[in-house]
Design a protein around this motif. Sequence first.
Motif, PDB file in Angstrom:
ATOM      1  N   VAL B  78     -85.552 -29.538 -25.768  1.00  0.00           N
ATOM      2  CA  VAL B  78     -86.581 -29.715 -26.784  1.00  0.00           C
ATOM      3  C   VAL B  78     -86.897 -28.378 -27.458  1.00  0.00           C
ATOM      4  N   PHE B  79     -86.851 -27.310 -26.673  1.00  0.00           N
ATOM      5  CA  PHE B  79     -87.084 -25.976 -27.224  1.00  0.00           C
ATOM      6  C   PHE B  79     -86.076 -25.674 -28.332  1.00  0.00           C
ATOM      7  N   LEU B  80     -84.794 -25.915 -28.015  1.00  0.00           N
ATOM      8  CA  LEU B  80     -83.740 -25.633 -28.998  1.00  0.00           C
ATOM      9  C   LEU B  80     -83.903 -26.508 -30.240  1.00  0.00           C
ATOM     10  N   LEU B  81     -84.301 -27.763 -29.984  1.00  0.00           N
ATOM     11  CA  LEU B  81     -84.479 -28.719 -31.076  1.00  0.00           C
ATOM     12  C   LEU B  81     -85.590 -28.277 -32.024  1.00  0.00           C
ATOM     13  N   LEU B  82     -86.673 -27.748 -31.441  1.00  0.00           N
ATOM     14  CA  LEU B  82     -87.868 -27.444 -32.235  1.00  0.00           C
ATOM     15  C   LEU B  82     -87.958 -25.977 -32.669  1.00  0.00           C
ATOM     16  N   SER B  83     -87.050 -25.152 -32.122  1.00  0.00           N
ATOM     17  CA  SER B  83     -87.161 -23.720 -32.444  1.00  0.00           C
ATOM     18  C   SER B  83     -86.868 -23.494 -33.929  1.00  0.00           C
ATOM     19  N   HIS B  84     -87.302 -22.332 -34.400  1.00  0.00           N
ATOM     20  CA  HIS B  84     -87.179 -21.943 -35.799  1.00  0.00           C
ATOM     21  C   HIS B  84     -85.898 -22.401 -36.465  1.00  0.00           C
ATOM     22  N   SER B  85     -84.762 -22.051 -35.798  1.00  0.00           N
ATOM     23  CA  SER B  85     -83.474 -22.334 -36.418  1.00  0.00           C
ATOM     24  C   SER B  85     -82.910 -23.687 -35.978  1.00  0.00           C
ATOM     25  N   GLY B  86     -83.657 -24.400 -35.152  1.00  0.00           N
ATOM     26  CA  GLY B  86     -83.185 -25.691 -34.660  1.00  0.00           C
ATOM     27  C   GLY B  86     -83.298 -26.771 -35.725  1.00  0.00           C
ATOM     28  N   PRO B  87     -82.681 -27.934 -35.448  1.00  0.00           N
ATOM     29  CA  PRO B  87     -82.653 -29.022 -36.434  1.00  0.00           C
ATOM     30  C   PRO B  87     -84.044 -29.531 -36.826  1.00  0.00           C
ATOM     31  N   LEU B  88     -84.996 -29.446 -35.909  1.00  0.00           N
ATOM     32  CA  LEU B  88     -86.345 -29.931 -36.245  1.00  0.00           C
ATOM     33  C   LEU B  88     -87.329 -28.765 -36.380  1.00  0.00           C
ATOM     34  N   GLY B  89     -86.781 -27.589 -36.619  1.00  0.00           N
ATOM     35  CA  GLY B  89     -87.608 -26.382 -36.700  1.00  0.00           C
ATOM     36  C   GLY B  89     -88.651 -26.446 -37.800  1.00  0.00           C
ATOM     37  N   SER B  90     -88.324 -27.162 -38.877  1.00  0.00           N
ATOM     38  CA  SER B  90     -89.240 -27.202 -40.020  1.00  0.00           C
ATOM     39  C   SER B  90     -90.557 -27.906 -39.678  1.00  0.00           C
ATOM     40  N   LEU B  91     -90.551 -28.670 -38.590  1.00  0.00           N
ATOM     41  CA  LEU B  91     -91.787 -29.376 -38.221  1.00  0.00           C
ATOM     42  C   LEU B  91     -92.822 -28.411 -37.624  1.00  0.00           C
ATOM     43  N   LYS B  92     -92.366 -27.223 -37.236  1.00  0.00           N
ATOM     44  CA  LYS B  92     -93.257 -26.194 -36.688  1.00  0.00           C
ATOM     45  C   LYS B  92     -94.066 -26.722 -35.490  1.00  0.00           C
ATOM     46  N   LEU B  93     -93.380 -27.431 -34.612  1.00  0.00           N
ATOM     47  CA  LEU B  93     -94.092 -28.039 -33.478  1.00  0.00           C
ATOM     48  C   LEU B  93     -94.035 -27.208 -32.194  1.00  0.00           C
ATOM     49  N   LEU B  94     -93.152 -26.222 -32.172  1.00  0.00           N
ATOM     50  CA  LEU B  94     -92.988 -25.459 -30.939  1.00  0.00           C
ATOM     51  C   LEU B  94     -94.310 -24.820 -30.535  1.00  0.00           C
ATOM     52  N   PHE B  95     -94.555 -24.735 -29.225  1.00  0.00           N
ATOM     53  CA  PHE B  95     -95.796 -24.199 -28.669  1.00  0.00           C
ATOM     54  C   PHE B  95     -97.019 -25.001 -29.101  1.00  0.00           C
ATOM     55  N   SER B  96     -96.865 -26.318 -29.172  1.00  0.00           N
ATOM     56  CA  SER B  96     -98.018 -27.173 -29.441  1.00  0.00           C
ATOM     57  C   SER B  96     -98.050 -28.269 -28.366  1.00  0.00           C
ATOM     58  N   VAL B  97     -99.170 -28.965 -28.269  1.00  0.00           N
ATOM     59  CA  VAL B  97     -99.266 -30.066 -27.314  1.00  0.00           C
ATOM     60  C   VAL B  97     -98.251 -31.149 -27.662  1.00  0.00           C
TER      61      VAL B  97
END
Lengths: 227, 230
Positions: B78-97
């Motif tokens: 999930v980290f890789l998915l949500l990280s800045h350069s990941g596919p879902l990075g634009s959602l800016k969800l990393l480090f959120s509940v």
Amino acid sequence: MITINAIKKYAGKRCIVNIPHLTIKENECVALIGANGSGKTTLLRIIAGTIEADEGKVTIDSPGIHPYYMPQISFGFAMSVLNNLKTVLPKDMSKDEKQKAISDVLKLLDLEPLAKKVGSKLSGGETQRMALARLLITPKKLLLLDEPSSAADIKGIDLIETALIEFCKKNETTLVMATHSPKQALNIATRVILLQGGEIAESGAPEELLKNPQTEWGKQFMEHWRV
Amino acid sequence: MNAFKQAMSLVFSLDKELWHIIGVTLRMSLSSTAISCIIGIPLGVFLGSSRRFRGKALLMRILHTLMGLPPVVAGLLVFLLLSHSGPLGSLKLLFSVEAMVIAQCVLIIPIVIGLCASVIGINAPRLLETANGLRLPRTSKTKLLLIENKVPLVSVVLTGFGRAISEVGAVSLVGGNIQFKTRVMTTAIMLETNKGNFEFAIALGFLLIMIAFIINFAASFLKGNSYDYY
Ligand SMILES: Nc1ncnc2c1ncn2[C@@H]1O[C@H](COP(=O)(O)OP(=O)(O)O)[C@@H](O)[C@H]1O
Ligand SMILES: [Mg+2]
């Protein structure tokens, strides 16, 4: 009503049902008899469509008629007997009709004392009466029953047999039932089919077949089938 | 013993940070349990009650592997998915509940599906033989399967919740254990213990057990009384 053509069912390599040809006409009451493991249950399941034959075909050629099937071990749903009955009623029935159907069938199979008990906690014979009630609560044209009274007490057997005879007469129901009771076969059936090793050994009018079996196996089997 | 006393006084002093942590923990684990059950129970019921179909055995094997997925691996995914350069990075969800809930769902959904399928599979064949013989519609059959398995299904939900509330690896990876934001009870206990701040850790541990107890107690009411005697 039912035409069976060249059906075969295998359990691994062993053939457990093998019937080249069999027709059951409208309004017939057929008793399937035979030793344990002779294929009664498997044949009923194939006709009911709950399992498929590996070869051949079963056709039910009356339009709009579907088989209703009571398995050898019926399942009591985990709710009151009353709700077990309500669950199977069609949605488009009016409240009064439902009420009448329920009270009629409760009386028919003497289930009134059990109405409030939990369906999954009944005894074997009680479960069978409830399972039959779930089927007889609305008219049916084709019933397939697998040893419907095998766990019932003597009164229960009487109730079940009387109910079946009455129901089939009233609704012109075609009935196929497996049984281990000679008396039941004589009482209800218009034809008896003796299975052996998944094949039809003999078939004929109840009195005739029970008294004068034609085949060697039939004679052996009937030795133990005295009323 | 002194540490325990201080821990209790923390619990009863309504410490602001403590209650925030509990709030985040409950929000996270209840959300991920709910989402996992909404997705997992229907799939589990389907799998448990369906006959053999092509690929079912393979599917079950994959599912059982996923049931044992190490939390840090789920977190990493999930980290890789949500990280800045990941596919879902634009959602800016990393480090959120939300990220923590997603990671937990990756962990819990297979567990819910797998357990649910095993539970339903026990009496589905017999129940369905009877129900099919009565020609009941699909909706009635599903309802009967659920009623029949009410008690074990509550246990499945509880197992999912237990996994959610007790899990550390995935949530610390994708949540980051940020104070007053993504810090939950388990990650806080880790941190405070490492810091040598035992009172806080004990207070949290005590509350964690209390919450688990209360929820199980509530669930036993939900399961209702049953008069089985064997
Ligand atoms: N699902 C199955 N797998 C393997 N063998 C089966 C299965 N179902 C039935 N059989 C076998 O087929 C034979 C006929 O069984 P069944 O139709 O239940 O007999 P009956 O109802 O006449 O006692 C038995 O020998 C039984 O062991
Ligand atoms: Mg049988």
